[in-house]
Each structure stands twice: as structure tokens, then as C-alpha cells.
Design an enzyme around this catalytic site. Structure first.
Site, PDB file in Angstrom:
ATOM      1  N   SER A 181      15.704  14.556  -0.781  1.00 30.72           N
ATOM      2  CA  SER A 181      16.697  13.604  -0.314  1.00 30.72           C
ATOM      3  C   SER A 181      16.078  12.531   0.560  1.00 30.72           C
ATOM      4  CB  SER A 181      17.777  14.344   0.489  1.00 30.72           C
ATOM      5  OG  SER A 181      18.715  13.416   0.996  1.00 30.72           O
ATOM      6  N   ARG A 185       0.831  -1.208   0.000  1.00 31.69           N
ATOM      7  CA  ARG A 185       0.000   0.000   0.000  1.00 31.69           C
ATOM      8  C   ARG A 185       0.865   1.257   0.000  1.00 31.69           C
ATOM      9  NH1 ARG A 185      -2.859  -2.812  -2.075  1.00 31.69           N
ATOM     10  NH2 ARG A 185      -4.737  -3.743  -1.268  1.00 31.69           N
ATOM     11  N   GLU A 242       1.930   1.509  -3.425  1.00 36.75           N
ATOM     12  CA  GLU A 242       0.780   1.930  -4.223  1.00 36.75           C
ATOM     13  C   GLU A 242       0.524   3.435  -4.090  1.00 36.75           C
ATOM     14  OE1 GLU A 242      -3.453  -0.145  -4.985  1.00 36.75           O
ATOM     15  OE2 GLU A 242      -3.090   0.448  -2.906  1.00 36.75           O
TER      16      GLU A 242
END
Length: 164
Positions: free
Chosen positions: A130, A104, A107
């Protein structure tokens, strides 16, 4: 590490590249019944940074090793030997990850990555955030209906691309 072994909730066969220190640390954490928050507070580190040491994704300083040794009752020399050197970051799982929570997070970047990039570029110019000059935090919020919400904060130094 042995296959199908679960140590402190970590399915070791799902992480074939974890360093030897991981099993040592996770076993001690489970034995002491400590959370990452407890350990982080004790060694003076952020809990995500502390967990990253356990997974071999962050370096442990001499102070970290001493603190972990004392708190977890692991011989300092053993921890120093297992934690010295440089981490081999990013190798502990295959990509894309199959573990649902990790997937997730992946995702989120798949779905919103370009939106984040567009907004960051508008605000900061051409560059990157960064992941080295970086900090992160995880908090739990409860809304008025009693629902739990995960709040993940990421803070990275902005690095403009150089012109050459």
C-alpha cells in the site's frame, strides 16, 4: 504561478499544477529559514509527510493547519481555505520526471522494480504494498571514509489480492 520564479529552491514553472498553498507555504518557510525537519517537529508530523503537504500531495488536518499557521505566521483562515479539500496527487510533474534526483528514484523502480516484486511476492504472496497505509523516512549516514549515503525507508501495509 509566475513563470521562472524560484521559491525556497522550488522552480515554480517546473510544477505548473502546484496548489496555491504551495507558494504560500514555501515563501513562509524561506522567510523563517526553517527546514522540513524543523516544521515537522513543530507540527508533530514526519518530515516527508510535511513536505508532501507543501507540494499538495498530502492532506493537512485542522491540527496541521493550526500548527503551520502559528509557526509560519500565516493567517489560519488563509491556510484553511488553501489547504482544505482533497489533494490531486501525482500531477505536479510530467512523467518520466526530468529533475535528476526525482528521475533517479524513478530509475531505481525501473531497474529494481521487478526484483522487488518477485521478492515481495515470494515473502507475502500475490498482492501489493500500500501507498496509502504507508510511512517513509529519510536518513543521512556517513561511512568511515566520510561519504554521505541517503537511506530511504518505505513501509507499506501488504494488501493481498482478493479472490472473486
Amino acid at each position: 504561478m509566475a513563470l521562472n520564479v524560484t521559491v525556497d529552491g522550488v522552480q515554480m514553472d517546473q510544477h505548473p499544477y502546484l496548489p496555491l498553498a504551495s507558494q504560500t507555504l514555501f515563501n513562509a518557510k524561506a522567510s523563517k529559514k526553517l527546514s522540513f525537519e524543523d516544521i515537522a517537529r513543530s507540527i508533530g508530523r514526519n518530515e516527508v509527510a510535511t513536505a508532501a503537504i507543501f507540494y499538495g500531495q498530502a492532506s493537512a488536518s485542522a491540527e496541521d493547519i493550526q500548527g503551520l499557521s502559528s509557526l509560519l505566521d500565516i493567517p489560519r483562515e488563509q491556510l484553511f481555505q488553501q489547504l482544505s479539500g482533497f489533494p490531486d496527487r501525482g500531477r505536479s510533474v510530467e512523467m518520466p520526471p526530468r529533475e535528476p534526483l526525482i528521475y533517479r528514484l524513478y530509475e531505481i523502480v525501473q531497474n529494481y522494480g521487478y526484483a522487488y516484486k518477485a521478492i515481495l511476492n515470494e515473502k507475502f504472496g500475490d498482492g501489493i504494498m500500500s501507498a496509502i497505509a504507508f510511512s517513509t523516512d529519510v536518513k543521512k549516514e556517513i561511512d568511515p571514509q566520510g561519504n554521505s549515503w541517503a537511506v530511504i525507508t518505505m513501509r507499506g501495509k501488504w494488501l493481498p489480492y482478493s479472490r472473486f
